[in-house]
Design an enzyme around this catalytic site. Sequence first.
Site, PDB file in Angstrom:
ATOM      1  N   GLY A   1     -59.549  61.620  21.814  1.00 38.99           N
ATOM      2  CA  GLY A   1     -60.764  61.643  22.621  1.00 38.99           C
ATOM      3  C   GLY A   1     -61.942  61.034  21.882  1.00 38.99           C
ATOM      4  O   GLY A   1     -61.868  60.735  20.681  1.00 38.99           O
ATOM      5  N   CYS A   2     -63.047  60.852  22.587  1.00 36.24           N
ATOM      6  CA  CYS A   2     -64.212  60.187  21.996  1.00 36.24           C
ATOM      7  C   CYS A   2     -64.861  61.032  20.904  1.00 36.24           C
ATOM      8  O   CYS A   2     -65.086  60.551  19.782  1.00 36.24           O
ATOM      9  CB  CYS A   2     -65.222  59.827  23.077  1.00 36.24           C
ATOM     10  SG  CYS A   2     -65.738  61.212  24.131  1.00 36.24           S
ATOM     11  N   TYR A   3     -65.175  62.293  21.186  1.00 42.55           N
ATOM     12  CA  TYR A   3     -65.761  63.157  20.161  1.00 42.55           C
ATOM     13  C   TYR A   3     -64.824  63.351  18.970  1.00 42.55           C
ATOM     14  O   TYR A   3     -65.264  63.265  17.812  1.00 42.55           O
ATOM     15  CB  TYR A   3     -66.136  64.512  20.756  1.00 42.55           C
ATOM     16  CG  TYR A   3     -67.402  64.537  21.570  1.00 42.55           C
ATOM     17  CD1 TYR A   3     -68.624  64.146  21.022  1.00 42.55           C
ATOM     18  CD2 TYR A   3     -67.393  64.980  22.886  1.00 42.55           C
ATOM     19  CE1 TYR A   3     -69.801  64.187  21.769  1.00 42.55           C
ATOM     20  CE2 TYR A   3     -68.554  65.020  23.646  1.00 42.55           C
ATOM     21  CZ  TYR A   3     -69.762  64.625  23.087  1.00 42.55           C
ATOM     22  OH  TYR A   3     -70.924  64.665  23.826  1.00 42.55           O
TER      23      TYR A   3
ATOM     24  N   ALA B   1     -64.919  60.019  16.658  1.00 39.40           N
ATOM     25  CA  ALA B   1     -66.102  59.855  15.800  1.00 39.40           C
ATOM     26  C   ALA B   1     -66.173  60.941  14.743  1.00 39.40           C
ATOM     27  O   ALA B   1     -66.461  60.674  13.565  1.00 39.40           O
ATOM     28  CB  ALA B   1     -67.372  59.864  16.652  1.00 39.40           C
TER      29      ALA B   1
END
Length: 352
Positions: free
Chosen positions: A158-160, A163
Amino acid sequence: MSVKVGVVGASGFAGIEIVRLVLRHPRFELVAATSSELSGRSLSSAYPALDGWTDLSFVPHDDESIDKCDVVFLAVPHTAALASAPSLVERGCAVIDLSADFRLNDPQVYEAWYKVPHTRPDLLEKRAFGLPELFRSDLEALAGVRATGAGVLVGCAGCYPTATSLAAAPALRAGLGAGGIVVVDAISGVSGAGRKATDKTHFCFAHEGAAAYGVGNHRHIPEIEQILGIEGRLVFTPHLAPYSRGLLSTVTFEAGPGPIDQEALEAIYSDFYEGSRFVRFLGGSVQPSTASVTGTNAAQVSAVHDPRTNTIIATCAIDNIGKGAAGQAVQCANIVCGFPETAGLELVSTPV
């Protein structure tokens, strides 16, 4: 010879970004783009930026054109991939899933956080986790499986989690931060909430404001803990900010158990990301900016040791639709297909 590609759920933000990347890819050929909502409508009429790039129209999810695809990207809501991925893999397709259905190693953890049964734990055991900088060998192993003609499955991060993990993994894998709480404050642009406006993402509500959400119970918590090996130690607070694209994650944890200083910390990160085509380590004196990675699959990472509190503050900026979704999916597909991982992917953002 081109590789025929389909995008299931192509009308959403991640899906249409995959379409954009596939259209400029040197080896991929887009043959199917599905949408239940926009079926029959041309891609370029829904997204005028694609005018002149494709004559395709959206088709239903069960359209026969999907059966012609060698690679299928699933840009679908959670639980939908559980229904569609198995048959695609069984017929020999390389499936790149952007949902959460095949991210978590333990199906019981998935069921606890997503409140639905995981119906294909057998397929989950065979999938590779899609975060190449941290799990490259698993993706390369799938390339060998695919070369035999068998179907394969990638569950993209996922995006979170992407990062956050890129920010913290070098230090944590070096043994720093052992045993303590890991605090993550992350900020995402509104596109991370999807294409359909809600009472939180409608322009009038999101503009000129920022707010935390999912405090203490966001579904990305178990995924981040799994990637970083910090089960039960994560305090994760996501925030929504009034810009379209971009995600910035700040990770804070105690530096111990052994001594560390800024020079040694930077050496750890420099060595970890040496040779990476997409992750740039900025040191500690320059901080990442979402504006510097917009429209790309790039990530900027910084790490600072605070001697006063003996803590490490690691930060990472990505484009939430790029490295956080579509770009990472294409990067994973490149590896699985045996192509250069940069194929079709932009490395440089617009300077201004």
